[in-house]
Write a protein that holds these residues in place. Structure first.
Motif, PDB file in Angstrom:
ATOM      1  N   VAL A 153       4.223  -8.505  -7.802  1.00  0.00           N
ATOM      2  CA  VAL A 153       4.092  -7.468  -6.788  1.00  0.00           C
ATOM      3  C   VAL A 153       3.183  -6.367  -7.327  1.00  0.00           C
ATOM      4  N   VAL A 154       2.277  -5.901  -6.480  1.00  0.00           N
ATOM      5  CA  VAL A 154       1.371  -4.812  -6.834  1.00  0.00           C
ATOM      6  C   VAL A 154       1.591  -3.681  -5.838  1.00  0.00           C
ATOM      7  N   GLY A 155       2.082  -2.529  -6.308  1.00  0.00           N
ATOM      8  CA  GLY A 155       2.380  -1.433  -5.408  1.00  0.00           C
ATOM      9  C   GLY A 155       1.670  -0.153  -5.803  1.00  0.00           C
ATOM     10  N   THR A 156       1.252   0.624  -4.803  1.00  0.00           N
ATOM     11  CA  THR A 156       0.578   1.898  -5.042  1.00  0.00           C
ATOM     12  C   THR A 156       1.400   3.043  -4.474  1.00  0.00           C
ATOM     13  N   SER A 157       1.716   4.048  -5.300  1.00  0.00           N
ATOM     14  CA  SER A 157       2.426   5.250  -4.875  1.00  0.00           C
ATOM     15  C   SER A 157       3.752   4.882  -4.192  1.00  0.00           C
ATOM     16  N   TYR A 158       3.884   5.168  -2.903  1.00  0.00           N
ATOM     17  CA  TYR A 158       5.087   4.788  -2.155  1.00  0.00           C
ATOM     18  C   TYR A 158       5.300   3.281  -2.234  1.00  0.00           C
ATOM     19  N   GLY A 159       4.211   2.543  -2.261  1.00  0.00           N
ATOM     20  CA  GLY A 159       4.307   1.093  -2.396  1.00  0.00           C
ATOM     21  C   GLY A 159       4.878   0.690  -3.746  1.00  0.00           C
ATOM     22  N   GLY A 160       4.595   1.488  -4.794  1.00  0.00           N
ATOM     23  CA  GLY A 160       5.182   1.233  -6.098  1.00  0.00           C
ATOM     24  C   GLY A 160       6.682   1.476  -6.086  1.00  0.00           C
ATOM     25  N   TYR A 161       7.096   2.528  -5.390  1.00  0.00           N
ATOM     26  CA  TYR A 161       8.524   2.826  -5.223  1.00  0.00           C
ATOM     27  C   TYR A 161       9.226   1.667  -4.525  1.00  0.00           C
TER      28      TYR A 161
ATOM     29  N   HIS B  15       0.831  -1.212   0.000  1.00  0.00           N
ATOM     30  CA  HIS B  15       0.000   0.000   0.000  1.00  0.00           C
ATOM     31  C   HIS B  15       0.864   1.261   0.000  1.00  0.00           C
ATOM     32  N   GLY B  16       0.230   2.407  -0.173  1.00  0.00           N
ATOM     33  CA  GLY B  16       0.943   3.679  -0.203  1.00  0.00           C
ATOM     34  C   GLY B  16       1.158   4.263   1.185  1.00  0.00           C
ATOM     35  N   TRP B  17       1.966   5.311   1.258  1.00  0.00           N
ATOM     36  CA  TRP B  17       2.232   5.994   2.523  1.00  0.00           C
ATOM     37  C   TRP B  17       0.932   6.611   3.043  1.00  0.00           C
ATOM     38  N   GLY B  18       0.622   6.323   4.300  1.00  0.00           N
ATOM     39  CA  GLY B  18      -0.617   6.823   4.881  1.00  0.00           C
ATOM     40  C   GLY B  18      -1.803   5.906   4.648  1.00  0.00           C
TER      41      GLY B  18
ATOM     42  N   ALA C 202       3.282  -4.705 -11.058  1.00  0.00           N
ATOM     43  CA  ALA C 202       2.165  -3.810 -11.369  1.00  0.00           C
ATOM     44  C   ALA C 202       2.196  -2.636 -10.402  1.00  0.00           C
ATOM     45  N   MET C 203       2.156  -1.423 -10.938  1.00  0.00           N
ATOM     46  CA  MET C 203       2.247  -0.238 -10.090  1.00  0.00           C
ATOM     47  C   MET C 203       1.205   0.794 -10.497  1.00  0.00           C
ATOM     48  N   ARG C 204       0.490   1.308  -9.485  1.00  0.00           N
ATOM     49  CA  ARG C 204      -0.432   2.417  -9.729  1.00  0.00           C
ATOM     50  C   ARG C 204       0.188   3.679  -9.161  1.00  0.00           C
ATOM     51  N   VAL C 205       0.254   4.724  -9.952  1.00  0.00           N
ATOM     52  CA  VAL C 205       0.861   6.016  -9.602  1.00  0.00           C
ATOM     53  C   VAL C 205       2.137   5.848  -8.778  1.00  0.00           C
ATOM     54  N   PRO C 206       3.121   5.080  -9.284  1.00  0.00           N
ATOM     55  CA  PRO C 206       4.344   4.848  -8.509  1.00  0.00           C
ATOM     56  C   PRO C 206       5.097   6.137  -8.226  1.00  0.00           C
TER      57      PRO C 206
ATOM     58  N   ASP D 276      13.513   1.087   6.606  1.00  0.00           N
ATOM     59  CA  ASP D 276      12.559   0.339   7.432  1.00  0.00           C
ATOM     60  C   ASP D 276      11.447  -0.244   6.563  1.00  0.00           C
ATOM     61  N   SER D 277      10.900   0.586   5.678  1.00  0.00           N
ATOM     62  CA  SER D 277       9.808   0.125   4.816  1.00  0.00           C
ATOM     63  C   SER D 277      10.271  -0.985   3.886  1.00  0.00           C
ATOM     64  N   LEU D 278      11.481  -0.827   3.333  1.00  0.00           N
ATOM     65  CA  LEU D 278      12.006  -1.865   2.451  1.00  0.00           C
ATOM     66  C   LEU D 278      12.216  -3.166   3.214  1.00  0.00           C
ATOM     67  N   ASN D 279      12.678  -3.073   4.463  1.00  0.00           N
ATOM     68  CA  ASN D 279      12.833  -4.273   5.286  1.00  0.00           C
ATOM     69  C   ASN D 279      11.491  -4.963   5.503  1.00  0.00           C
ATOM     70  N   ASP D 280      10.430  -4.173   5.690  1.00  0.00           N
ATOM     71  CA  ASP D 280       9.092  -4.745   5.842  1.00  0.00           C
ATOM     72  C   ASP D 280       8.678  -5.496   4.580  1.00  0.00           C
ATOM     73  N   VAL D 281       8.936  -4.881   3.440  1.00  0.00           N
ATOM     74  CA  VAL D 281       8.570  -5.485   2.157  1.00  0.00           C
ATOM     75  C   VAL D 281       9.344  -6.781   1.934  1.00  0.00           C
TER      76      VAL D 281
END
Length: 252
Positions: free
Chosen positions: A109-117, A39-42, A132-136, A84-89
């Protein structure tokens, strides 16, 4: 397709760097590809559960989770760094890949915004077949260990507004090495990710097996309107179904 009653849904808890992140594992009863949702940040995993359930019905094992600092996962959000986020992923990916029914050569992998990054960064560390990325989102490498919430927004915005050559930062470098299939979904009225950032990402996937780009007309970055969410759900499900069907034909 898998009957909904044949889909198991289990809450999971993972320990990462003395913190806890929580997620939901959805899996059918037969061996199939696996998909990780970021998911994205927030945001939180709730925004991905509907898509994950749809893919589970198509015969995929899916894992959604909350990045640390979000929803029920541990840590102070204001102190969470990109590392930290990358470690979670990475931990979530490894958990998904460890499931007995998951084909290690067929993980998407499907990522949105920050999740796409984060998804782009993940491909440099783990095998990913479908991306797959939405608004990466895109970020400069500077201040990597600075908490994500404390990054200078003006600096980040300026970075996104400039065209970047392949390999200019960690995410774009990962894109240059990616050899799987890519789907990028853009919002026509995205107020956070400029067109230049999207073009920089597209240009970096030089070795990708395929690259599909879609624009959801009238949609904003957050894509709050239900009609835009339906378009996204259809684009994502159709693309993944096409990818999975093609991979199964290859194995025959």
């Amino acid at each position: 397709m898998t009957d909904p009653k044949d889909i198991d849904k289990n809450a999971v808890s993972l320990a990462v760097d003395d913190q806890k992140i929580v997620g939901t594992l959805l899996r059918p009863e037969i061996p199939v590809p696996g998909f990780l949702f970021i998911h994205g940040w927030g945001g939180d995993q709730e925004e991905d559960l509907g898509h994950a359930e749809e893919l589970a019905r198509l015969g995929c094992i899916c894992l959604t989770f909350d990045l640390r600092g979000h929803a029920e996962s541990g840590a102070d959000k204001e102190q969470v760094t990109r590392q930290d986020s990358l470690n979670d992923v990475l931990a979530a990916y490894d958990y998904l890949a460890s499931q007995p029914l998951v084909d290690g050569h067929a993980i998407g992998v499907v990522g949105t915004s920050y999740g796409g990054y984060l998804a782009m960064l993940l491909t440099a560390n783990r095998p990913v077949r479908w991306l797959a990325m939405r608004v990466p989102a895109l970020y400069p490498d500077d201040h990597w260990e600075t908490p994500k919430a404390k990054l200078d927004k003006a600096v980040v915005r300026a970075y996104r507004e400039k065209p970047h050559s392949p390999g200019s930062d960690r995410a774009l470098s990962a894109c240059t090495e990616f050899r799987g299939d890519v789907l990028i979904i853009e919002s026509e009225r995205d107020e956070q990710i400029p067109r230049e950032a999207m073009l920089s990402m597209q240009a970096s996937f030089r070795q990708a097996n395929s690259l599909s780009h879609r624009i959801i007309h009238g949609a904003s970055h957050a894509m709050r309107e239900e009609k835009h969410q339906r378009v996204y759900a259809t684009l994502l499900a159709n693309w993944i179904e096409e990818m999975v069907r093609a991979s199964r034909l290859t194995y025959r």
